[in-house]
Design a protein around this motif. Structure first.
Motif, PDB file in Angstrom:
ATOM      1  N   ILE A   1       0.753  -1.228  -0.061  1.00  0.00           N
ATOM      2  CA  ILE A   1       0.232  -0.214   0.071  1.00  0.00           C
ATOM      3  C   ILE A   1       0.502   0.835  -0.223  1.00  0.00           C
ATOM      4  O   ILE A   1       1.021   2.389  -1.077  1.00  0.00           O
ATOM      5  N   MET A   2       1.791   1.504   0.934  1.00  0.00           N
ATOM      6  CA  MET A   2       3.241   2.476   1.067  1.00  0.00           C
ATOM      7  C   MET A   2       3.157   3.028  -0.432  1.00  0.00           C
ATOM      8  O   MET A   2       3.952   3.427  -0.721  1.00  0.00           O
ATOM      9  N   LYS A   3       3.878   1.311  -1.011  1.00  0.00           N
ATOM     10  CA  LYS A   3       5.186   1.638  -2.164  1.00  0.00           C
ATOM     11  C   LYS A   3       3.720   2.663  -2.943  1.00  0.00           C
ATOM     12  O   LYS A   3       4.330   3.012  -4.006  1.00  0.00           O
ATOM     13  N   VAL A   4       1.974   2.031  -3.275  1.00  0.00           N
ATOM     14  CA  VAL A   4       1.314   2.600  -4.254  1.00  0.00           C
ATOM     15  C   VAL A   4       1.013   4.330  -3.917  1.00  0.00           C
ATOM     16  O   VAL A   4       1.995   4.860  -5.031  1.00  0.00           O
ATOM     17  N   ALA A   5       1.421   4.763  -3.114  1.00  0.00           N
ATOM     18  CA  ALA A   5       1.085   5.847  -2.581  1.00  0.00           C
ATOM     19  C   ALA A   5       2.325   6.512  -2.998  1.00  0.00           C
ATOM     20  O   ALA A   5       2.312   8.352  -2.990  1.00  0.00           O
ATOM     21  N   LEU A   6       3.677   5.901  -2.735  1.00  0.00           N
ATOM     22  CA  LEU A   6       4.920   7.067  -3.240  1.00  0.00           C
ATOM     23  C   LEU A   6       5.028   7.240  -4.692  1.00  0.00           C
ATOM     24  O   LEU A   6       5.576   7.400  -4.887  1.00  0.00           O
ATOM     25  N   THR A   7       3.776   6.170  -6.117  1.00  0.00           N
ATOM     26  CA  THR A   7       3.674   6.823  -6.949  1.00  0.00           C
ATOM     27  C   THR A   7       2.789   8.020  -7.514  1.00  0.00           C
ATOM     28  O   THR A   7       2.960   8.268  -8.192  1.00  0.00           O
ATOM     29  N   ALA A   8       2.541   8.640  -6.737  1.00  0.00           N
ATOM     30  CA  ALA A   8       1.905  10.252  -6.642  1.00  0.00           C
ATOM     31  C   ALA A   8       2.296  10.961  -7.102  1.00  0.00           C
ATOM     32  O   ALA A   8       3.738  11.306  -6.712  1.00  0.00           O
ATOM     33  N   PRO A   9       1.129  11.605  -7.849  1.00  0.00           N
ATOM     34  CA  PRO A   9       2.095  12.852  -8.162  1.00  0.00           C
ATOM     35  C   PRO A   9       2.643  13.531  -7.398  1.00  0.00           C
ATOM     36  O   PRO A   9       1.514  14.058  -6.649  1.00  0.00           O
ATOM     37  N   SER A  10       3.735  14.925  -8.091  1.00  0.00           N
ATOM     38  CA  SER A  10       3.461  16.016  -6.877  1.00  0.00           C
ATOM     39  C   SER A  10       3.851  16.725  -7.315  1.00  0.00           C
ATOM     40  O   SER A  10       4.377  16.984  -8.816  1.00  0.00           O
ATOM     41  N   SER A  11       3.730  17.970  -7.264  1.00  0.00           N
ATOM     42  CA  SER A  11       4.180  19.446  -8.308  1.00  0.00           C
ATOM     43  C   SER A  11       5.544  19.179  -8.225  1.00  0.00           C
ATOM     44  O   SER A  11       6.257  19.367  -7.112  1.00  0.00           O
ATOM     45  N   PHE A  12       6.053  19.573  -9.583  1.00  0.00           N
ATOM     46  CA  PHE A  12       7.407  20.123 -10.037  1.00  0.00           C
ATOM     47  C   PHE A  12       8.807  18.642  -9.698  1.00  0.00           C
ATOM     48  O   PHE A  12       9.405  18.925  -9.716  1.00  0.00           O
TER      49      PHE A  12
END
Length: 180
Positions: free
Chosen positions: A33-44
Motif C-alpha cells: 500500500i505504501m509503495k502505491v502512495a509513493l507513486t503519487a504525482p507531486s508538484s514540480f
C-alpha cells in the motif's frame, strides 16, 4: 461498448470505513500500500510527501486524542498512516495540500484493493488538546521541523459493509465537455 476499467470498479467499492475488526494487516500488505502512495504525482516532481506508519495501539490512541473533535475515527484501526509534507522548501510548500491529498487518495484506493477499510481523518487547521493537532502529532512522533501533517489514513479490517456506489449514484451532469 463495454470497456474493462478495473480502477473504476475499485473506486466504486471504496467507501469510508470508521469501524474496524480485530484482524491484523500483514506487514507485506502495508508495504505494498505504501509503495502505491509513493507513486503519487507531486508538484514540480519534488516528492515532498512523507509518511509515518503507526501500528502501536497505544500510539494510535494518542494520535486520535490529538484531534479534539473527530479523532475517534481511528479507534480500532490496525494501522494509521500519518501523511505529512515537507513544507520547509518554499517552492514545494506552495502546493503541499494538493501533494498530500493526492498521495492520500492513492492510499485509500490501495487499501480498498486489499479489501481493507480506510478513512481519511483531517488534521490541517484542527485543534488538539492544547495546541494544533499538527503540532501535537509531530511532537508525539518526533517529526522534525519543516514538516506539516495534512491528514491521517486509518486502515483495518472492515467491520461495516457499505454498499458500493453504482453508476446511478454518480452525478454525471457534473461532467462538462469543451465548455460549461
Amino acid at each position: 461498448m463495454t470497456i474493462d476499467n478495473p480502477l473504476y470498479e475499485l473506486a466504486l467499492k471504496r467507501r469510508s470505513v470508521r469501524s474496524y475488526g480485530p484482524a491484523h494487516i500483514d506487514d507485506d500488505i502495508i508495504h505494498e500500500i505504501m509503495k502505491v502512495a509513493l507513486t503519487a504525482p507531486s508538484s514540480f516532481g519534488h516528492r515532498p510527501v512523507e509518511f509515518v506508519v503507526v501500528r502501536d495501539k497505544a500510539m494510535i490512541q494518542k494520535i486520535g486524542a490529538s484531534k479534539r473533535m473527530g479523532g475517534s475515527q481511528i479507534d480500532g484501526a490496525d494501522a494509521v498512516v500519518v501523511v505529512m509534507v515537507k513544507t520547509a522548501n518554499e517552492r514545494a510548500a506552495e502546493f503541499w495540500i494538493e501533494d498530500g491529498a493526492i498521495a492520500s487518495a492513492y492510499l485509500l484506493l490501495a487499501a480498498e484493493q486489499y479489501n481493507l477499510g480506510a478513512c481519511w481523518v483531517h488534521i490541517r487547521n484542527r485543534m488538539g488538546q492544547k495546541e494544533t493537532s499538527d503540532v501535537e502529532i509531530r511532537r508525539l512522533l518526533q517529526i522534525p521541523d519543516g514538516y506539516t501533517v495534512l491528514n491521517l489514513v486509518a486502515m483495518g479490517e472492515k467491520a461495516e459493509n457499505k454498499r458500493p456506489y453504482t453508476e446511478s449514484d454518480l452525478p454525471m451532469d457534473h461532467i462538462h465537455y469543451n465548455r460549461f
